[in-house]
Design a protein around this motif. Structure first.
Motif, mmCIF file in Angstrom:
data_model
loop_
_atom_site.group_PDB
_atom_site.id
_atom_site.type_symbol
_atom_site.label_atom_id
_atom_site.label_comp_id
_atom_site.label_asym_id
_atom_site.label_seq_id
_atom_site.Cartn_x
_atom_site.Cartn_y
_atom_site.Cartn_z
ATOM 1 N N TYR A 144 0.822 -1.213 0.000
ATOM 2 C CA TYR A 144 0.000 0.000 0.000
ATOM 3 C C TYR A 144 0.855 1.261 0.000
ATOM 4 C CZ TYR A 144 -3.580 3.361 1.330
ATOM 5 O OH TYR A 144 -4.423 4.441 1.356
ATOM 6 N N ALA B 177 -4.774 -1.854 2.007
ATOM 7 C CA ALA B 177 -4.969 -1.114 3.260
ATOM 8 C C ALA B 177 -5.873 -1.891 4.212
ATOM 9 C CB ALA B 177 -5.567 0.259 2.965
ATOM 10 N N ASN C 163 0.263 3.090 -3.434
ATOM 11 C CA ASN C 163 -0.909 3.942 -3.286
ATOM 12 C C ASN C 163 -0.787 5.300 -3.971
ATOM 13 O OD1 ASN C 163 -3.538 4.701 -2.001
ATOM 14 N ND2 ASN C 163 -2.230 6.143 -0.901
#
Length: 509
Positions: A235, A274, A239
């Motif tokens: 993540y 997440a 991300n």
């Protein structure tokens, strides 16, 4: 804690790609719960009151001082006390209904306050607050209320209860004390992000002397933590480059069709990372404390464990059907919706039907098969409860509506195509069918959840438009092809002919 916030802010800016401080604080509090779980295990199982109290104080420290959710603690504490009063004062079926309504309305207030009082951040998300913990809280207290009601039913008609209800029912003479109740509701490793579980599971953990099994617990817990840390790294690294909000931009709109599909599916994995991080790290801490203990095997005396996981990552990422993906996701919520919403609605409807039908005998009435109309109504009501539980952002409801339609379309496809593939002798065809099922299920899932992540109606429509409204169109096409134009009839006819040919060939041998 100002010093802690400053430290987390520095960590976010220098090493974690600017992640919101509240998310880092949540991860930090979960990591601290591992240390607290070791201390929790040192409290003798013969002193349950001390274990309850330790759990309560730990949640107050983690949720209050670390995550600074002081208002949330006030809301959840008052809510817990009000609901406990309802459990002790009301009787019969009124009690779980009242608890359910009060808990859901209180959570709705919190969610609307969050929705109206906060603006979306740059990535389309609002900051975390206490509503996540309150969602877990609602599952726990409503489940407990129904289990208390099931305990009353044990003395009246135990055969009317399912195996799950019988196992988790709480007898009238073992209603939890206020301290035990608060220890259950405020169980520190899973307080903020779950998993949710039944009171019976909590009681088995409280009575479990884990000292002889600490190595096994440590291995299971820390291997689960490593899974969470892996997905946290995924993540953090990816991300910044993959967000659902990007689906609404002109840059994404001008990508090629294949590039759009690859970006959408990659974004789905990154965003789910997440959730994997929070759920797996919390699950590991719960395991470390002894949660999931289910007694000892009668044959060899080994420890039995129940699965407390909130997600089966392999099912979500590698499943070859929509059903497999859904069953592997948010398992605690799915269990709650199935056993404490859907099946109870079905029982209520069948009971009403039996009362209106005097010809049905009492012995057969307990096992009346669900009628299709009742099943459909129960499914719709369960869908509405799930939507209500999640909140009121328009994107949530678009996701749930398309998910319901997609599930129906997927069942139609599987019902008509599975037999065709099963009767084939071609391994290549079966492999291609499974690969296609995986790819289409993944794309459909990520398309469906995009409104859930961007929240607002305009952004949701934009994300779907930039992906050609492909999934809604596919749902309509499947419905027309199999339910209107007779595709299913042709498939069944083909199977009948193939079966007749196979039978005729076998008779010649």
């Amino acid at each position: 804690m100002l010093v802690l916030n400053q430290a987390l802010g520095w960590l976010s800016a220098n090493y974690l790609g600017g992640l919101p401080i509240d998310r880092i604080a949540t991860v930090f509090s979960v990591l601290l719960s591992y240390l607290l779980a070791h201390l929790f295990r040192r409290i003798p199982a013969t002193n349950p009151s001390a274990r309850h109290l330790f759990s309560i104080v730990s949640s107050v420290l983690l949720f209050g001082l670390v995550q600074e959710q002081y208002l949330g603690l006030v809301h959840l504490t008052i809510g817990a006390l009000v609901i406990y009063a309802l459990m002790r004062s009301l009787r019969g079926s009124l009690m779980p209904k009242a608890v359910f309504l009060v808990a859901m309305l209180h959570m709705s207030y919190s969610q609307l306050r969050r929705q109206w009082g906060e603006q979306a951040t740059e990535d389309g998300q609002v900051s975390f607050d206490y509503t996540g913990a309150q969602m877990v809280f609602v599952i726990k207290v409503t489940s407990l209320a129904f289990c208390l009601y099931d305990g009353q039913q044990l003395h009246q008609d135990a055969t009317a209860l399912s195996a799950y209800q019988t196992k988790n029912a709480i007898a009238v003479d073992s209603v939890p004390s206020l301290l035990e109740y608060l220890g259950y509701v405020f169980f520190f490793p899973g307080f903020a992000v779950g998993p949710a579980f039944e009171m019976s599971t909590y009681r088995r953990m409280i009575s479990f002397d884990s000292a002889p099994h600490r190595r096994q617990l440590n291995a299971r817990a820390y291997s689960t933590l490593l899974v969470g840390l892996f997905w946290m790294a995924v993540y953090i690294v990816y991300n910044p480059s993959f967000t659902f909000l990007h689906l609404t931009t002109s840059e994404f709109r001008h990508k090629g069709t294949v590039a759009k599909a690859i970006y959408l599916c990659t974004t789905g994995v990154v965003v789910r990372a997440a959730y994997y991080t929070a759920w797996k790290m919390s699950e590991g801490a719960c395991i470390l404390a002894g949660l999931g203990f289910d007694g000892f095997d009668e044959l060899d005396g080994s420890v039995r464990w129940i699965d407390i996981s909130n997600v089966h990552i392999s099912s979500v990422e590698l499943g070859t059907s929509i059903r497999e993906l859904i069953d592997g996701w948010n398992i605690g919520t799915n269990t709650w919706l199935r056993h404490h919403v859907y099946l109870r609605i079905m029982v209520a409807k069948n009971t009403t039907t039996r009362r209106k039908s005097p010809s049905s005998s009492s012995s057969s009435a307990k096992h009346v098969p669900p009628q299709s109309s009742s099943s459909t109504a129960a499914t719709v009501l369960t869908f509405l409860v799930s939507a209500w539980w999640h909140g009121f952002y328009p994107g949530y409801y678009l996701t749930f509506v398309i998910a319901a339609l997609v599930s129906s379309a997927a069942r139609t496809l599987r019902r008509n195509l599975n037999p065709l593939v099963a009767q084939s002798n071609s391994d290549n065809l079966r492999l291609a069918y499974n690969v296609a099922g995986w790819a289409l299920s993944k794309y459909t899932l990520d398309f469906a959840v995009s409104p859930f992540m961007v929240l607002t109606l305009p952004l949701s429509v934009s994300a779907w438009r930039n992906n050609y409204f492909s999934v809604p169109i596919a749902v309509v096409v499947i419905h027309l092809a199999f339910n209107v134009l007779g595709g299913g009839r042709y498939a069944r006819k083909y199977l009948a002919v193939a079966a007749a040919d196979a039978k005729r060939d076998s008779s010649k041998i």
